[in-house]
Design a protein around this motif. Structure first.
Motif, mmCIF file in Angstrom:
data_model
loop_
_atom_site.group_PDB
_atom_site.id
_atom_site.type_symbol
_atom_site.label_atom_id
_atom_site.label_comp_id
_atom_site.label_asym_id
_atom_site.label_seq_id
_atom_site.Cartn_x
_atom_site.Cartn_y
_atom_site.Cartn_z
ATOM 1 N N LYS A 130 0.835 -1.189 0.000
ATOM 2 C CA LYS A 130 0.000 0.000 0.000
ATOM 3 C C LYS A 130 0.879 1.252 0.000
ATOM 4 O O LYS A 130 1.937 1.280 0.608
ATOM 5 C CB LYS A 130 -0.935 -0.001 1.208
ATOM 6 N N LEU A 131 0.386 2.290 -0.681
ATOM 7 C CA LEU A 131 1.135 3.542 -0.796
ATOM 8 C C LEU A 131 0.319 4.698 -0.224
ATOM 9 O O LEU A 131 -0.894 4.782 -0.431
ATOM 10 C CB LEU A 131 1.452 3.835 -2.265
ATOM 11 N N ALA A 132 1.012 5.578 0.490
ATOM 12 C CA ALA A 132 0.353 6.750 1.061
ATOM 13 C C ALA A 132 1.290 7.948 1.010
ATOM 14 O O ALA A 132 2.503 7.794 0.952
ATOM 15 C CB ALA A 132 -0.067 6.474 2.501
ATOM 16 N N VAL A 133 0.700 9.134 1.028
ATOM 17 C CA VAL A 133 1.454 10.375 1.173
ATOM 18 C C VAL A 133 0.840 11.148 2.327
ATOM 19 O O VAL A 133 -0.378 11.340 2.383
ATOM 20 C CB VAL A 133 1.419 11.230 -0.112
ATOM 21 N N CYS A 134 1.688 11.579 3.266
ATOM 22 C CA CYS A 134 1.237 12.349 4.421
ATOM 23 C C CYS A 134 2.064 13.624 4.509
ATOM 24 O O CYS A 134 3.267 13.564 4.796
ATOM 25 C CB CYS A 134 1.394 11.549 5.711
ATOM 26 N N SER A 135 1.429 14.753 4.278
ATOM 27 C CA SER A 135 2.140 16.025 4.235
ATOM 28 C C SER A 135 1.515 17.013 5.204
ATOM 29 O O SER A 135 0.297 17.036 5.396
ATOM 30 C CB SER A 135 2.095 16.610 2.820
#
Length: 350
Positions: free
Chosen positions: A226-231
């Protein structure tokens, strides 16, 4: 050696960890029964997000290989995508004997070396609105901003911190320095909205991803991680940044995307990563975060996740004690190497 199970699914379908056995229909691909894996033992139907999808479970009595290589070989032979594996009766989260379920990227500094673009956008904003502290136009030089961006996460918190320390400014928004919380919030919101537009203009002028980012994302996607981006940045600016840098298809395929607007507390508070783990449906100790700064490392570790640092010129001298590894960038870094870090580095102790 105990027998093991390999679960494969059609590339267009999803797979779940929970299986409900049914009669197999339609038949398993011929490539599975003729690939040398062993005999087809059962078919199982999965329910994922309200949809049904069909998987075939194949028993391997011999040793096909290990880790990523084994799954690549099996996927090549079967002509299907491999999404999860059960090795010696232990669910392996996408890989034989691996413990990585989700790969989570920070945006600024990791996907894009963007801090100087942010700095320039802020200064253009201060100039446009004639923002002055003690009758002096606010201007953040590179040396100051390197310290600021590694001290305070998020755009609005940066300005609040700065004005709280140096005095609330005069501007074309308010001729006198705002005193009420409502007026101060109005000023911050106005400045941030204009700054976000200027930042987008700078991104459009030809910004590119840092080395290795797209390759690592594509490799993880192909292996079912699974891929995520947290900014910590404003959602509209991050969405614009990611769609331009990753491409619309990669962005839409993210399993989770969170921006500073989505959580109450900003990094180094771990909240954004805790929420990401919940949304992804994975345990924090099976997540690997890629950050560029001490603030990000503290947030990831605080959420119980391992963290790899891809540092920039402005963060290279920070103390990254507790990180699983430190790289100048992600160029040449393989998913296999990151999985090895997961298997050899202790999880964060909460």
């Amino acid at each position: 050696m105990a027998a093991s199970l390999l679960v494969v699914t059609s590339p267009s379908l999803s797979v779940s960890r929970e299986f409900e056995s049914t009669a197999i229909s339609p038949p398993a691909p011929a490539s599975l029964t003729s690939s040398g894996f062993g005999s087809l033992v059962t078919g199982k139907r999965n329910s994922v997000r309200g949809r049904n999808s069909l998987s075939w479970v194949v028993r391997r009595n011999g040793f096909l290989g290990s880790g990523v290589a084994a799954l690549r070989n099996s996927a090549k032979l079967s002509g299907n995508s491999v999404y999860s594996a059960r090795e010696n009766s232990n669910l392996a989260g996408g890989f034989c004997k691996a413990s990585l379920d989700a790969l989570i990227f920070d945006c600024d500094g990791v996907i894009l070396e963007s801090e100087d673009l942010h700095r320039r956008a802020y200064n253009l904003t201060f100039e446009h609105f004639n923002v002055k502290c003690d009758s002096k136009l606010v201007d953040w030089d590179t040396e100051f901003y390197d310290v600021l961006q590694n001290t305070v996460g998020g755009g609005k918190p940066k300005m609040r911190w700065y004005f709280g320390k140096n005095g609330w400014p005069t501007s074309t928004v308010f001729e006198t320095a705002p005193e009420s919380d409502e007026d101060r919030s109005t000023l911050i919101d106005t400045l941030q909205d204009w700054k976000t537009d200027k930042y987008k203009d700078l991104i459009s002028s030809g910004a590119k991803t840092r080395p290795g980012v797209l390759e690592l994302m594509d490799e993880a996607r192909s292996m079912g991680i699974k891929l995520a981006v947290c900014s910590a940045a404003t959602k509209s600016s991050v969405v614009f940044c990611l769609t331009n840098l990753l491409g619309k298809e990669r962005f839409e395929q993210l399993d989770c995307f969170l921006a500073g607007d989505d959580v109450k507390n900003k990094k180094p508070d771990p909240l954004i990563y805790k929420v990401a783990a919940e949304n992804l449906g994975v345990s924090p100790d099976r997540c690997l975060v890629i950050e560029d700064s001490l603030i990000g490392l503290q947030a990831a570790r605080g959420a119980g996740m391992r963290c790899v640092i891809s540092y920039t010129s402005s963060t290279s001298n920070q103390d990254f004690t507790g990180s699983a590894a430190r790289y100048a960038n992600l160029g040449g870094i393989s998913l296999k190497e990151l999985i090895k870090l997961m298997d050899t580095t202790p999880a964060a102790v909460l």
